[in-house]
Scaffold this active site. Sequence first.
Site, PDB file in Angstrom:
ATOM      1  N   LYS A   9       0.871  -1.179   0.000  1.00 34.11           N
ATOM      2  CA  LYS A   9       0.000   0.000   0.000  1.00 34.11           C
ATOM      3  C   LYS A   9       0.911   1.232   0.000  1.00 34.11           C
ATOM      4  O   LYS A   9       2.005   1.214   0.570  1.00 34.11           O
ATOM      5  CB  LYS A   9      -0.878  -0.031   1.254  1.00 34.11           C
ATOM      6  CG  LYS A   9      -1.700   1.228   1.529  1.00 34.11           C
ATOM      7  CD  LYS A   9      -2.853   1.414   0.573  1.00 34.11           C
ATOM      8  CE  LYS A   9      -3.601   2.732   0.836  1.00 34.11           C
ATOM      9  NZ  LYS A   9      -4.508   3.094  -0.258  1.00 34.11           N
ATOM     10  N   CYS A  45      -2.745   9.988  -6.188  1.00 35.50           N
ATOM     11  CA  CYS A  45      -3.859   9.702  -5.267  1.00 35.50           C
ATOM     12  C   CYS A  45      -4.883  10.840  -5.363  1.00 35.50           C
ATOM     13  O   CYS A  45      -4.533  12.005  -5.169  1.00 35.50           O
ATOM     14  CB  CYS A  45      -3.371   9.559  -3.831  1.00 35.50           C
ATOM     15  SG  CYS A  45      -4.784   9.328  -2.716  1.00 35.50           S
ATOM     16  N   ASN A  99       3.905   7.175  -5.984  1.00 34.51           N
ATOM     17  CA  ASN A  99       2.517   7.421  -6.390  1.00 34.51           C
ATOM     18  C   ASN A  99       2.287   8.929  -6.521  1.00 34.51           C
ATOM     19  O   ASN A  99       2.314   9.657  -5.531  1.00 34.51           O
ATOM     20  CB  ASN A  99       1.597   6.806  -5.321  1.00 34.51           C
ATOM     21  CG  ASN A  99       0.131   6.949  -5.661  1.00 34.51           C
ATOM     22  OD1 ASN A  99      -0.231   7.479  -6.709  1.00 34.51           O
ATOM     23  ND2 ASN A  99      -0.719   6.467  -4.763  1.00 34.51           N
ATOM     24  N   GLY A 135      -5.887  -1.352 -14.105  1.00 30.51           N
ATOM     25  CA  GLY A 135      -7.221  -0.764 -14.281  1.00 30.51           C
ATOM     26  C   GLY A 135      -8.183  -1.758 -14.899  1.00 30.51           C
ATOM     27  O   GLY A 135      -8.099  -2.052 -16.086  1.00 30.51           O
TER      28      GLY A 135
END
Length: 378
Positions: A45, A141, A138, A267
């Site tokens: 995560k 977000c 990342n 995705g």
Amino acid sequence: MVSLSTSVAGIKLSSCLYNGSGPKSGHVSDLTNVGRSRAGAVLSKSATLESQSGNALPRLRKVKLGDRGCQGSINSEGLPNQGIDYYISSKVCGDVAATGKPYIVSISGLKLADNLEMLSRIAAEHAAGSKISAVELNLACPNIPGKPTIAYDFEQMADILKQVTAHEAFKASGLPIGIKLAPYFDMPHYDIAADLINSHKDRIRFVVTMNTIGNALLVDGESEMALIKPKAGFGGLAGGFAKQIALANVRQLSQRLDSSISIVGVGGVQSGMDAFEMILCGAHAVQVATTHWLEGPECFNRITEELENIMKRKRYNSVEDFRGKLKEFDHTLYKDPEKANKPKPMPSTNSMLLAGILPALLFVGIAFLMSNKSAAVP
Ligand code: RRO
């Protein structure tokens, strides 16, 4: 023999399928469960500098389309995670390493300084022997209240990439770094993003596309309310709804990024065919997020088997045999599955009569004329 092995940023993966950073990737038990499945890597995560509990509940929901069941998910989790020190601790790294799979740590600092500090800590832990294979930064977000999505703010993205790639201690660690992007929809945005990334091609070794489709809204008409609590109901849409957009992002970026940069597609992958299509569009590897949330790590075994069967049927031995080889539409080669499966309509009584009787009448007529003609010959 069919092989799903691939390589991302020079890291060898036994399978091109692994988990996305999202639900079921926040605890060591989640990570080792992925590692023990047929997934080819394990991704954490997204971590922040400190642990945080995330946004208010409910913040993650299945999304149904009419009465056709679950088609995807919406979330505004708000980065719940255990903090970077947890994900790079010798315990977590050791437990994941024991599964034999490469371990990629995702980071998503609340500010640039946090990302730089996390890179310093990762470099230090790596030097101390923690088994970390790569970092996924990342930049996309959509769920931090009051914060824009970095990957849509190219000035901010340029600054972050400049500073991250110049980080000396991290550079010295030799660990590859990749970036996770937001979905793009407009050609100039692909051009700008790809130019930016290509200008750091010596350091940015892979790109993950794409994050959830930001700020969607799931509404329950009966109760007349939004169905997730944070941000007045706005959250990232994922799963089946995202697939065609993700395919387009993989394709567009693969046509623009330097060939040294690996592409990881994510995705809406629910099946082996979905993964096959991602690879056909140019992905070196494919992450599975919503399906992993819904089915658990067993999904990696199922999707792997499905992908292997497709490759066998099509006589492909390796991912490289078809990666990036999407063809343009050609109606002479296309077999419409809807037409192929449709039973041929039964001929109507009239058409049967016409088909049978007309030629017969014609035959009788010709025979009659011929016989009259021969009778007339003296
Ligand atoms: O935790 C989240 O709310 C979250 C993150 Br960090 C992300 O990158 N994408 C997303 O849809 N949710």
